[in-house]
Write a protein that holds these residues in place. Sequence first.
Motif, PDB file in Angstrom:
ATOM      1  N   SER A  43       8.767 -80.896  -3.197  1.00 49.54           N
ATOM      2  CA  SER A  43       9.114 -80.189  -1.963  1.00 49.54           C
ATOM      3  C   SER A  43       9.067 -81.135  -0.762  1.00 49.54           C
ATOM      4  CB  SER A  43       8.170 -79.006  -1.756  1.00 49.54           C
ATOM      5  OG  SER A  43       8.529 -78.283  -0.619  1.00 49.54           O
ATOM      6  N   ALA A  44       8.069 -82.005  -0.725  1.00 49.69           N
ATOM      7  CA  ALA A  44       7.954 -82.968   0.380  1.00 49.69           C
ATOM      8  C   ALA A  44       9.114 -83.959   0.359  1.00 49.69           C
ATOM      9  CB  ALA A  44       6.622 -83.699   0.290  1.00 49.69           C
ATOM     10  N   MET A  45       9.500 -84.431  -0.840  1.00 55.25           N
ATOM     11  CA  MET A  45      10.632 -85.360  -0.936  1.00 55.25           C
ATOM     12  C   MET A  45      11.910 -84.715  -0.420  1.00 55.25           C
ATOM     13  SD  MET A  45      10.028 -87.095  -4.687  1.00 55.25           S
ATOM     14  CE  MET A  45      11.621 -87.910  -4.696  1.00 55.25           C
ATOM     15  N   ILE A  46      12.146 -83.487  -0.842  1.00 55.86           N
ATOM     16  CA  ILE A  46      13.363 -82.783  -0.431  1.00 55.86           C
ATOM     17  C   ILE A  46      13.365 -82.543   1.073  1.00 55.86           C
ATOM     18  CG2 ILE A  46      14.606 -80.585  -0.604  1.00 55.86           C
ATOM     19  CD1 ILE A  46      13.665 -80.528  -3.572  1.00 55.86           C
ATOM     20  N   GLY A  47      12.208 -82.214   1.619  1.00 56.20           N
ATOM     21  CA  GLY A  47      12.114 -81.954   3.052  1.00 56.20           C
ATOM     22  C   GLY A  47      12.248 -83.190   3.906  1.00 56.20           C
ATOM     23  N   ALA A  48      11.895 -84.358   3.345  1.00 61.82           N
ATOM     24  CA  ALA A  48      11.900 -85.598   4.112  1.00 61.82           C
ATOM     25  C   ALA A  48      13.254 -86.277   4.174  1.00 61.82           C
ATOM     26  CB  ALA A  48      10.874 -86.568   3.520  1.00 61.82           C
ATOM     27  N   ASP A  49      14.064 -86.120   3.119  1.00 60.31           N
ATOM     28  CA  ASP A  49      15.285 -86.904   3.024  1.00 60.31           C
ATOM     29  C   ASP A  49      16.268 -86.177   2.111  1.00 60.31           C
ATOM     30  OD1 ASP A  49      16.739 -89.185   3.651  1.00 60.31           O
ATOM     31  OD2 ASP A  49      15.972 -90.335   1.959  1.00 60.31           O
ATOM     32  N   PRO A  50      17.567 -86.232   2.400  1.00 58.29           N
ATOM     33  CA  PRO A  50      18.520 -85.637   1.463  1.00 58.29           C
ATOM     34  C   PRO A  50      18.547 -86.452   0.163  1.00 58.29           C
ATOM     35  CG  PRO A  50      19.673 -86.636   3.326  1.00 58.29           C
ATOM     36  CD  PRO A  50      18.208 -86.793   3.566  1.00 58.29           C
ATOM     37  N   CYS A  51      17.872 -85.943  -0.869  1.00 58.43           N
ATOM     38  CA  CYS A  51      17.723 -86.704  -2.109  1.00 58.43           C
ATOM     39  C   CYS A  51      17.973 -85.856  -3.350  1.00 58.43           C
ATOM     40  CB  CYS A  51      16.320 -87.296  -2.202  1.00 58.43           C
ATOM     41  SG  CYS A  51      15.016 -86.040  -2.296  1.00 58.43           S
ATOM     42  N   CYS A  52      18.322 -84.591  -3.155  1.00 58.64           N
ATOM     43  CA  CYS A  52      18.440 -83.684  -4.291  1.00 58.64           C
ATOM     44  C   CYS A  52      19.557 -82.683  -4.029  1.00 58.64           C
ATOM     45  CB  CYS A  52      17.106 -82.962  -4.500  1.00 58.64           C
ATOM     46  SG  CYS A  52      17.012 -81.912  -5.962  1.00 58.64           S
ATOM     47  N   TRP A  53      20.312 -82.390  -5.088  1.00 61.31           N
ATOM     48  CA  TRP A  53      21.399 -81.423  -5.000  1.00 61.31           C
ATOM     49  C   TRP A  53      21.249 -80.425  -6.138  1.00 61.31           C
ATOM     50  CZ3 TRP A  53      21.418 -86.516  -4.275  1.00 61.31           C
ATOM     51  CH2 TRP A  53      21.753 -86.952  -2.986  1.00 61.31           C
ATOM     52  N   VAL A  54      21.656 -79.202  -5.865  1.00 63.05           N
ATOM     53  CA  VAL A  54      21.577 -78.152  -6.876  1.00 63.05           C
ATOM     54  C   VAL A  54      22.966 -77.584  -7.135  1.00 63.05           C
ATOM     55  CG1 VAL A  54      19.179 -77.523  -6.367  1.00 63.05           C
ATOM     56  CG2 VAL A  54      21.024 -76.363  -5.158  1.00 63.05           C
TER      57      VAL A  54
END
Length: 145
Positions: A43-54
């Motif tokens: 959750s922290a990674m996703i909130g910090a930087d655009p790094c994940c797509w669904v």
Amino acid sequence: MFRIRPARPEDTASLFEVRTSVRENHQGVGELAGLGITPESVSAMIGADPCCWVAVEDDRIAGFSMIDDNAGTLFAAFVRPECEGRGIGGALVARAEAALFQRHPVIWLETGRGTRAAAVYRHLGWGSEIDLGGGNIRLFKTRPA
């Protein structure tokens, strides 16, 4: 039909559902936590930087891809077993590649040598295989000209 969108921190529970549902390279929540992959860290990674797509299909997350942009690597690409064979994985990998190629001329990933995932990545143009030992390989892809 599915659509790809950036992941949001509130998607984290669904990402773990997808990750723990796969048949190949299966890892449970405890195993992932042992690697430092927890709902809080994701959750922290996703909130910090655009790094994940669904990939969203019928208001449900069918799969996801995740990168480590600093390292230039495709970190994860998983699709629910019941959603395989519809192009979801390829679309998610393409989205991750596009993001990585904005900063890196060559990108990489690691996977098991004889896995279905390795075959998919090779089909998608990943190559220049390096043996990492233990049945694992690193594959590379170069930014298209």
